[in-house]
Scaffold this active site. Sequence first.
Site, short mmCIF file in Angstrom:
data_model
loop_
_atom_site.label_atom_id
_atom_site.label_comp_id
_atom_site.label_asym_id
_atom_site.label_seq_id
_atom_site.Cartn_x
_atom_site.Cartn_y
_atom_site.Cartn_z
CG ASN A 44 11.10 2.79 -0.36
OD1 ASN A 44 10.01 2.53 0.14
ND2 ASN A 44 12.24 2.55 0.26
CB CYS A 68 15.16 1.79 4.46
SG CYS A 68 14.58 0.11 4.24
CD GLU A 92 7.65 -5.24 7.86
OE1 GLU A 92 8.49 -4.72 7.13
OE2 GLU A 92 6.44 -4.91 7.87
CD GLU A 136 16.85 6.58 5.19
OE1 GLU A 136 15.88 7.05 5.82
OE2 GLU A 136 16.93 5.39 4.84
CD GLU A 177 12.22 -1.40 7.19
OE1 GLU A 177 12.84 -0.32 7.34
OE2 GLU A 177 12.10 -1.98 6.11
CG LEU A 178 10.95 3.68 11.94
CD1 LEU A 178 11.00 4.46 13.24
CD2 LEU A 178 9.67 3.99 11.17
P1 NAD Z 1 7.77 11.36 4.85
O1 NAD Z 1 8.49 11.15 6.12
O2 NAD Z 1 6.80 12.50 4.80
O3 NAD Z 1 6.95 10.05 4.42
C1 NAD Z 1 7.45 8.75 4.47
C2 NAD Z 1 6.25 7.84 4.24
O4 NAD Z 1 5.39 7.95 5.34
C3 NAD Z 1 5.38 8.22 3.04
O5 NAD Z 1 4.93 7.04 2.42
C4 NAD Z 1 4.21 9.00 3.63
O6 NAD Z 1 3.02 8.83 2.90
C5 NAD Z 1 4.08 8.36 4.97
N1 NAD Z 1 3.63 9.27 6.01
C6 NAD Z 1 4.04 10.54 6.22
N2 NAD Z 1 3.45 11.04 7.32
C7 NAD Z 1 2.63 10.06 7.81
C8 NAD Z 1 1.78 9.94 8.93
N3 NAD Z 1 1.63 10.94 9.82
N4 NAD Z 1 1.11 8.78 9.11
C9 NAD Z 1 1.25 7.75 8.26
N5 NAD Z 1 2.06 7.79 7.19
C10 NAD Z 1 2.75 8.93 6.97
O7 NAD Z 1 8.81 11.61 3.76
P2 NAD Z 1 9.00 11.25 2.23
O8 NAD Z 1 9.37 12.54 1.55
O9 NAD Z 1 7.92 10.46 1.62
O10 NAD Z 1 10.29 10.37 2.36
C11 NAD Z 1 11.39 11.01 2.99
C12 NAD Z 1 12.11 10.13 3.91
O11 NAD Z 1 11.35 9.05 4.40
C13 NAD Z 1 13.28 9.48 3.24
O12 NAD Z 1 14.38 10.35 3.23
C14 NAD Z 1 13.51 8.28 4.07
O13 NAD Z 1 14.33 8.66 5.15
C15 NAD Z 1 12.18 7.93 4.60
N6 NAD Z 1 11.58 6.76 3.94
C16 NAD Z 1 11.94 5.55 4.41
C17 NAD Z 1 11.43 4.40 3.82
C18 NAD Z 1 11.82 3.04 4.32
O14 NAD Z 1 11.74 2.09 3.55
N7 NAD Z 1 12.15 2.88 5.61
C19 NAD Z 1 10.56 4.53 2.74
C20 NAD Z 1 10.20 5.79 2.29
C21 NAD Z 1 10.72 6.91 2.91
#
Ligand code: NAD
Length: 485
Positions: A159, A291, A465, A388, A257-258
């Site tokens: 993002n 986020c 951070e 979220e 940072e979740l």
């Molecule tokens: P996701 O949970 O599969 O992935 C989130 C991020 O984590 C992606 O960049 C992915 O490549 C990475 N990831 C996934 N599994 C991983 C693992 N086992 N080890 C390391 N990295 C891993 O979901 P998504 O479809 O990409 O995003 C969905 C949700 O994730 C969103 O609804 C939001 O809640 C959250 N998100 C949060 C942020 C943030 O800035 N905190 C950013 C992106 C997504």
Amino acid sequence: MSEFNADRHAYPEIRLLIGGRWTRGTGTATTEIENPATGEVLGMVPHASPADLDTAAAAAAEGFRAWSRTPVSARGRVLEKARALILDRAEEIAVNMTREQGKPFAQARSEVQSAADRLRRDVAEAQRAYGQVIPYEADFHLFTVREPIGPVAAFSPWNFPAGSPMRKLAAALASGCSIVLKASEETPATAMALVECLHAAGLPDGVVNLVFGEPAAISAHLIAHPAIRMATFTGSVPVGKLIARQAAEGVKPCLLELGGHAPVIVAADFDPALAARTIAKSKFTNAGQVCTAPSRIMVHEAIFDPFVAAFVETAQALRLGNGLDADSQVGPLANARRLAAVEEMIADAVARGARVLCGGERIDGPGHFFAPTVLVEVPEDARMMVEEPFGPVAPIAPFADLDEAIARANALPYGLAAYGFTRDSRTADRLWRGLEAGMLSINHTGGSVHEAPTGGVKESGYGREGGSMALDSYLVTKRVSHRLV
Ligand code: NAD
């Protein structure tokens, strides 16, 4: 809107950087990179094999030996040069960020500027990484120094394709750590450009490494690797919990940072139209994929109707379009998963009795565009109220009593950002003391800034951070007790 010419910038071929060498790696799989505004395939991301990851971790261990002993002044010169190289390439980096992620060019361009500036900011923190001289017995020198923790494994999402990896790169490198970054496979060109600039600025080989692949396999392999001393992840809560468990196995610290689900409380004394315009603008930035985006909006019942009217008006006036079109204000959702997730959340809310006041549907045609959506009468147990939303979806609800609104705000296991709007200092005091969040903003919705720490409480993560705490997770305190003999 700054002038730019997208046609001048080709989308690059994606490579990994391992031990100072740009490579396709030895993995066999690849991931397609999609332009979310058009559906066009931009290129392919090569996957690192387990052997590539071992080489990257070993290179990071080797790089750490050199970089951790490099004086902070010399580290600062390299990182300042990297900043200049990033800024020289800012237009190209921003154009490709828009192509791979969807956000409007102006937002991408300012993200590149901010990412470059973070290098300078974190170097300044490294120059202030003071230890202590501790008064003690005669014939002893007792003191502490802060040393870089070691090679870092970092995982950044899609993002903020520049901002998010740079928080990790800048803090680790300014501290004297080496790093293996696995940036998002969905926004690889932006991360690759940042790493190209860092490498070209003169970092010793192995100090910065970039890999891509199957996220779960890469994080499991890297975090378990004996060379890696710390893990940092930005992303969803479930993945953060997995990373924390993996790191715990090797007693390695993590910075997480979740996700969040930021509550907003608008008190009766605040101008409803002003609050609505401010919150709506922030809500739909990056199509809601932030986020800290305001996502559970509670408005005092006395001003509820004018607030909702102004919010809907603002949402409907937003111009959706390809981020490379100069007049687009909101781009597409970044991937098909988000589109499906947002559609499911809205269907669930409507099935439970919610009313959609505007939007509620994807836009026909190519790309993952979704209309800015405002809902009322959404039950508290609807999915969008507990998960979220990470999309352009704004549920708005009235409240009668401030304590009840604060209790609703705190009811979820998240605690990243929270917002309050009031001109009354006592109400503001109740809000910032009462709301469980790592980042509280009163009367505005500005996001993270370099000057202050960013991070969450509860399941939104731990560690910070930015600001004066930017390097805390990357430095360890060593106590030295020297007896004079
Ligand atoms: P996701 O949970 O599969 O992935 C989130 C991020 O984590 C992606 O960049 C992915 O490549 C990475 N990831 C996934 N599994 C991983 C693992 N086992 N080890 C390391 N990295 C891993 O979901 P998504 O479809 O990409 O995003 C969905 C949700 O994730 C969103 O609804 C939001 O809640 C959250 N998100 C949060 C942020 C943030 O800035 N905190 C950013 C992106 C997504």
